[in-house]
Motif scaffolding. Structure first.
Motif, PDB file in Angstrom:
ATOM      1  N   GLY A  60       3.099   3.322  -4.828  1.00  0.00           N
ATOM      2  CA  GLY A  60       3.084   4.144  -6.044  1.00  0.00           C
ATOM      3  C   GLY A  60       2.425   3.520  -7.255  1.00  0.00           C
ATOM      4  N   LYS A  61       1.783   2.355  -7.096  1.00  0.00           N
ATOM      5  CA  LYS A  61       1.196   1.646  -8.234  1.00  0.00           C
ATOM      6  C   LYS A  61       0.120   2.464  -8.948  1.00  0.00           C
ATOM      7  CE  LYS A  61      -0.252  -1.727  -5.607  1.00  0.00           C
ATOM      8  NZ  LYS A  61       0.187  -1.139  -4.319  1.00  0.00           N
ATOM      9  N   SER A  62      -0.823   2.990  -8.175  1.00  0.00           N
ATOM     10  CA  SER A  62      -1.931   3.730  -8.803  1.00  0.00           C
ATOM     11  C   SER A  62      -1.429   5.014  -9.451  1.00  0.00           C
ATOM     12  CB  SER A  62      -3.016   4.071  -7.777  1.00  0.00           C
ATOM     13  OG  SER A  62      -3.622   2.892  -7.300  1.00  0.00           O
ATOM     14  N   THR A  63      -0.477   5.665  -8.790  1.00  0.00           N
ATOM     15  CA  THR A  63       0.095   6.892  -9.356  1.00  0.00           C
ATOM     16  C   THR A  63       0.743   6.586 -10.709  1.00  0.00           C
ATOM     17  OG1 THR A  63       0.529   7.654  -7.109  1.00  0.00           O
ATOM     18  CG2 THR A  63       1.677   8.806  -8.895  1.00  0.00           C
ATOM     19  N   ASN A  73       0.853  -1.190   0.000  1.00  0.00           N
ATOM     20  CA  ASN A  73       0.000   0.000   0.000  1.00  0.00           C
ATOM     21  C   ASN A  73       0.891   1.243   0.000  1.00  0.00           C
ATOM     22  OD1 ASN A  73      -2.272  -1.563   2.329  1.00  0.00           O
ATOM     23  ND2 ASN A  73      -2.494  -1.384   0.141  1.00  0.00           N
ATOM     24  N   GLY A  74       0.553   2.190  -0.856  1.00  0.00           N
ATOM     25  CA  GLY A  74       1.299   3.446  -0.875  1.00  0.00           C
ATOM     26  C   GLY A  74       2.621   3.395  -1.616  1.00  0.00           C
ATOM     27  N   GLN A  86      -8.762   1.907  -9.661  1.00  0.00           N
ATOM     28  CA  GLN A  86      -8.848   1.097  -8.441  1.00  0.00           C
ATOM     29  C   GLN A  86     -10.236   1.230  -7.811  1.00  0.00           C
ATOM     30  OE1 GLN A  86      -5.609   1.801  -5.776  1.00  0.00           O
ATOM     31  NE2 GLN A  86      -6.324   0.334  -4.261  1.00  0.00           N
ATOM     32  N   HIS A 141      -2.434  -7.056  -5.606  1.00  0.00           N
ATOM     33  CA  HIS A 141      -1.835  -7.686  -4.433  1.00  0.00           C
ATOM     34  C   HIS A 141      -2.054  -9.195  -4.484  1.00  0.00           C
ATOM     35  CE1 HIS A 141      -1.095  -3.911  -2.443  1.00  0.00           C
ATOM     36  NE2 HIS A 141      -2.336  -3.550  -2.655  1.00  0.00           N
TER      37      HIS A 141
HETATM   38  N1  LIG Z   1      -4.473  12.334  -3.726  1.00  0.00           N
HETATM   39  C1  LIG Z   1      -3.362  12.186  -3.018  1.00  0.00           C
HETATM   40  N2  LIG Z   1      -2.876  13.199  -2.250  1.00  0.00           N
HETATM   41  C2  LIG Z   1      -1.744  13.059  -1.543  1.00  0.00           C
HETATM   42  N3  LIG Z   1      -0.998  11.939  -1.501  1.00  0.00           N
HETATM   43  C3  LIG Z   1      -1.431  10.899  -2.237  1.00  0.00           C
HETATM   44  C4  LIG Z   1      -2.627  10.953  -3.021  1.00  0.00           C
HETATM   45  N4  LIG Z   1      -2.790   9.768  -3.631  1.00  0.00           N
HETATM   46  C5  LIG Z   1      -1.755   8.993  -3.243  1.00  0.00           C
HETATM   47  N5  LIG Z   1      -0.933   9.673  -2.404  1.00  0.00           N
HETATM   48  C6  LIG Z   1       0.321   9.188  -1.788  1.00  0.00           C
HETATM   49  O1  LIG Z   1       1.191   8.789  -2.840  1.00  0.00           O
HETATM   50  C7  LIG Z   1       1.865   7.587  -2.504  1.00  0.00           C
HETATM   51  C8  LIG Z   1       1.566   6.527  -3.553  1.00  0.00           C
HETATM   52  O2  LIG Z   1       0.176   6.249  -3.536  1.00  0.00           O
HETATM   53  P1  LIG Z   1      -0.500   5.252  -4.572  1.00  0.00           P
HETATM   54  O3  LIG Z   1      -1.975   5.461  -4.479  1.00  0.00           O
HETATM   55  O4  LIG Z   1       0.135   5.431  -5.904  1.00  0.00           O
HETATM   56  O5  LIG Z   1      -0.066   3.848  -3.956  1.00  0.00           O
HETATM   57  P2  LIG Z   1      -0.551   2.356  -4.326  1.00  0.00           P
HETATM   58  O6  LIG Z   1       0.694   1.548  -4.528  1.00  0.00           O
HETATM   59  O7  LIG Z   1      -1.524   2.386  -5.436  1.00  0.00           O
HETATM   60  O8  LIG Z   1      -1.242   1.869  -2.965  1.00  0.00           O
HETATM   61  P3  LIG Z   1      -2.508   0.861  -2.701  1.00  0.00           P
HETATM   62  O9  LIG Z   1      -1.950  -0.539  -2.721  1.00  0.00           O
HETATM   63  O10 LIG Z   1      -2.961   1.246  -1.347  1.00  0.00           O
HETATM   64  O11 LIG Z   1      -3.518   1.118  -3.757  1.00  0.00           O
HETATM   65  C9  LIG Z   1       1.412   7.229  -1.079  1.00  0.00           C
HETATM   66  O12 LIG Z   1       2.364   7.746  -0.185  1.00  0.00           O
HETATM   67  C10 LIG Z   1       0.101   7.959  -0.944  1.00  0.00           C
HETATM   68  O13 LIG Z   1      -0.155   8.286   0.404  1.00  0.00           O
END
Ligand SMILES: Nc1ncnc2c1ncn2[C@@H]1O[C@H](COP(=O)(O)OP(=O)(O)OP(=O)(O)O)[C@@H](O)[C@H]1O
Ligand SMILES: [Mg+2]
Length: 273
Positions: free
Chosen positions: A43-46, A40-41, A92, A202
């Motif tokens: 960076g995948k979704s970003t 979690n967190g 997601q 995951h």
């Molecule tokens: N809208 C937002 N504003 C501020 N920080 C964000 C935002 N979206 C994501 N983040 C931060 O950016 C980082 C990457 O987040 P991201 O959503 O890309 O992770 P992820 O790998 O998709 O996680 P998950 O498995 O929970 O979906 C994390 O530290 C998260 O807290």
């Protein structure tokens, strides 16, 4: 189809002061099937949103289908449309994606945007409703469906236009076991050759079926990029990146031991594992 789908070099991204991607480099060729893994967190979704040109790199360079993924490049309507017809992202969170009054409208939206003829739209809707087991939902408002139903409609609404490049953010999250198995079978065998698929998940049990390569993110960096089976066998890496955890259990005979555990089951380490 050959050529480069994505090329990222030293890409960074931050939400205000929150760093999300920190020097990410990789490239994906057209036709590759890639799993995107990470806690979690991580960076995948970003990263997937950036691949869909919904956010842009703060540093480094990123290209998609040979063209720059930059805000400036996407101001051009023609380039934007050409990109959108070839690349589709399943979010997601389906609530972000679904906005039409009915499931039918939701499915029709993409094909109509692309200017398909009426009969082609009808045929595609019919086939897609059945493929994803959502025919009984066709007149329902998407925002009043269950979590798993919404996810299936969201996936269906992207796949209906058969994008060359399919980006999926946690496609099996919220799906019941039968729907999950159907989706995995579809991604493994039903998409047709040559499509590029990048799926964040995951769900380690499915990645051997839906990908040939896995990229592991950890705190916004690429921690590993290798054939999926190599990643699945690298228990230390999976542990370090929180993809498996140490599971302690006791057998009926009182014998106790620890072994790595994924979301759905044991990670097999080999004949003795
Ligand atoms: N809208 C937002 N504003 C501020 N920080 C964000 C935002 N979206 C994501 N983040 C931060 O950016 C980082 C990457 O987040 P991201 O959503 O890309 O992770 P992820 O790998 O998709 O996680 P998950 O498995 O929970 O979906 C994390 O530290 C998260 O807290
Ligand atoms: Mg995510």
């Amino acid at each position: 189809m050959s050529g480069t789908a994505f090329d990222f070099q030293d890409v960074t991204y931050a939400y205000r002061s929150q760093r999300a991607l920190d020097g990410v480099s990789f490239s994906v060729q057209l036709g590759e099937r890639v799993a995107l893994l990470g806690a979690n967190g991580s960076g995948k979704s970003t990263l997937l949103r950036m691949m869909d040109a919904l956010c842009f790199a703060g540093g480094g360079t990123a290209t998609a289908l040979g063209a720059p993924l930059s805000e400036k490049a996407f101001e051009d309507e023609v380039a934007n449309f050409a990109f959108r017809r070839r690349v589709g992202l399943v979010f997601q969170n389906p609530d972000v994606q679904l906005f039409n009054p009915t499931v039918l409208d939701e499915l029709a939206f993409g094909p109509l945007q692309l200017g398909w003829a009426t009969q082609r739209v009808k045929d595609a809707i019919e086939a897609t409703l059945h493929r994803f087991g959502i025919a009984h939902l066709k007149d329902r408002p998407p925002h009043r469906l269950s979590g798993g139903e919404k996810k299936r409609v969201a996936i269906a609404s992207v796949i209906i236009t058969e994008p060359d490049v399919l980006l999926l953010d946690e496609p099996t999250a919220a799906l019941d076991p039968k729907s999950r198995a159907d989706l995995v079978a579809f991604l493994a065998h039903g998409l047709g050759d040559g499509r590029t698929v990048i799926a964040a998940t995951h769900d380690l049990d499915i990645i051997d079926d839906i990908s040939d390569r896995a990229i592991v993110l950890s705190e916004g960096k690429v921690a590993a990029d290798a054939p999926t089976l190599d990643i699945l066998h690298d228990i230390d890496l999976l542990r370090r990146t929180h993809l498996v955890f140490e599971h302690h259990h006791r057998h009926g005979d009182g014998h106790e031991h620890d072994h790595p555990h994924g979301v759905h089951g044991h990670i097999h380490q080999g004949p003795e594992g």
